[in-house]
Scaffold this motif. Structure first.
Motif, PDB file in Angstrom:
ATOM      1  N   TYR A 290      85.257  37.476  22.547  1.00 15.96           N
ATOM      2  CA  TYR A 290      83.816  37.727  22.543  1.00 15.96           C
ATOM      3  C   TYR A 290      83.554  38.951  23.409  1.00 15.96           C
ATOM      4  CZ  TYR A 290      84.627  32.787  21.704  1.00 15.96           C
ATOM      5  OH  TYR A 290      85.157  31.595  21.243  1.00 15.96           O
TER       6      TYR A 290
ATOM      7  N   THR B 111      80.811  41.628  24.856  1.00 10.88           N
ATOM      8  CA  THR B 111      79.378  41.843  25.061  1.00 10.88           C
ATOM      9  C   THR B 111      79.168  43.015  26.012  1.00 10.88           C
ATOM     10  OG1 THR B 111      79.473  40.208  26.834  1.00 10.88           O
ATOM     11  CG2 THR B 111      78.678  39.439  24.701  1.00 10.88           C
TER      12      THR B 111
ATOM     13  N   VAL C 279      67.909  38.432  23.489  1.00 12.92           N
ATOM     14  CA  VAL C 279      68.949  38.561  22.459  1.00 12.92           C
ATOM     15  C   VAL C 279      69.989  39.570  22.938  1.00 12.92           C
ATOM     16  CG1 VAL C 279      69.490  39.268  20.093  1.00 12.92           C
ATOM     17  CG2 VAL C 279      67.316  38.096  20.587  1.00 12.92           C
ATOM     18  N   ASN C 280      71.246  39.157  22.910  1.00  7.01           N
ATOM     19  CA  ASN C 280      72.340  40.105  23.156  1.00  7.01           C
ATOM     20  C   ASN C 280      73.236  40.077  21.940  1.00  7.01           C
ATOM     21  OD1 ASN C 280      71.871  41.074  25.827  1.00  7.01           O
ATOM     22  ND2 ASN C 280      72.335  39.010  26.551  1.00  7.01           N
ATOM     23  N   GLN C 281      73.539  41.261  21.382  1.00  5.72           N
ATOM     24  CA  GLN C 281      74.464  41.296  20.267  1.00  5.72           C
ATOM     25  C   GLN C 281      75.774  41.920  20.732  1.00  5.72           C
ATOM     26  OE1 GLN C 281      73.344  43.196  16.590  1.00  5.72           O
ATOM     27  NE2 GLN C 281      75.387  42.975  15.720  1.00  5.72           N
ATOM     28  N   GLY C 282      76.897  41.293  20.299  1.00  3.21           N
ATOM     29  CA  GLY C 282      78.204  41.845  20.664  1.00  3.21           C
ATOM     30  C   GLY C 282      79.149  41.754  19.489  1.00  3.21           C
ATOM     31  N   LYS C 283      80.429  41.937  19.777  1.00  2.00           N
ATOM     32  CA  LYS C 283      81.461  41.889  18.725  1.00  2.00           C
ATOM     33  C   LYS C 283      82.265  40.606  18.910  1.00  2.00           C
ATOM     34  CE  LYS C 283      82.991  45.920  20.160  1.00  2.00           C
ATOM     35  NZ  LYS C 283      83.676  47.214  20.354  1.00  2.00           N
ATOM     36  N   TYR C 284      82.754  40.112  17.794  1.00  2.00           N
ATOM     37  CA  TYR C 284      83.539  38.860  17.795  1.00  2.00           C
ATOM     38  C   TYR C 284      84.803  39.105  16.982  1.00  2.00           C
ATOM     39  CZ  TYR C 284      84.750  34.047  16.548  1.00  2.00           C
ATOM     40  OH  TYR C 284      85.412  32.869  16.362  1.00  2.00           O
ATOM     41  N   PHE C 285      85.946  38.780  17.575  1.00  2.00           N
ATOM     42  CA  PHE C 285      87.231  38.964  16.876  1.00  2.00           C
ATOM     43  C   PHE C 285      87.957  37.629  16.787  1.00  2.00           C
ATOM     44  CE2 PHE C 285      87.233  43.548  16.924  1.00  2.00           C
ATOM     45  CZ  PHE C 285      86.525  43.881  18.053  1.00  2.00           C
TER      46      PHE C 285
ATOM     47  N   ARG D  36      85.458  37.975  27.017  1.00  2.00           N
ATOM     48  CA  ARG D  36      86.148  36.738  27.358  1.00  2.00           C
ATOM     49  C   ARG D  36      86.816  36.233  26.076  1.00  2.00           C
ATOM     50  NH1 ARG D  36      83.226  32.490  25.495  1.00  2.00           N
ATOM     51  NH2 ARG D  36      81.107  32.964  24.812  1.00  2.00           N
TER      52      ARG D  36
END
Lengths: 83, 83
Positions: free
Chosen positions: B8, B10, B38-44, B77
């Motif tokens: 995750y 952010t 709202v926080n937008q991030g990347k997810y792998f 994280r």
């Protein structure tokens, strides 16, 4: 009550993930050869108030399907906790 | 052994998240007024093989810091599970 929703948006399994393929190739060029598959998606942390967890859950489902995902290509799951 | 890493990414708290602000405004226009942040991030989701969990964890830290995040603006994280 204030809640924190953690929303994970990924491509549906049937959808090709070109970005994931690009990242996998890059990781292999950096000698991380034991990486076998990469999927990249979107991650949201959203704070919201609701009467209770059930109401918060319904809200998250509603705004996620209405705004945050593309129904044709994406799927999602979420976790909910008191903030 | 095959592992699945869920990563995750952010923005660091000190960094403005314009995309998050845009999404919050859109949610408010759709009458989801109880959304407060709202926080937008990347997810792998990354599948990798490693001798054990400790080795897998070291690999994830190495390739995440080397390729997947921008150190100036992002933090991460991850969760690790047997695939």
């Amino acid at each position: 009550m204030l809640y924190l929703a953690k929303i994970y948006v990924t491509y549906k399994p049937s959808i090709l993930d070109p970005q994931g393929e690009v990242i996998k190739a890059a990781l292999h060029r950096l000698d991380f050869n034991t990486v076998e598959g990469v999927n990249q998606g979107k991650y949201f942390e959203i704070k919201l108030t609701a009467a209770d967890e059930a109401a918060a859950s319904e809200l998250v489902k509603a705004f996620t399907t209405e705004l945050l995902i593309n129904h044709n290509t994406e799927t999602y799951r979420f976790d909910l906790e008191e903030a």
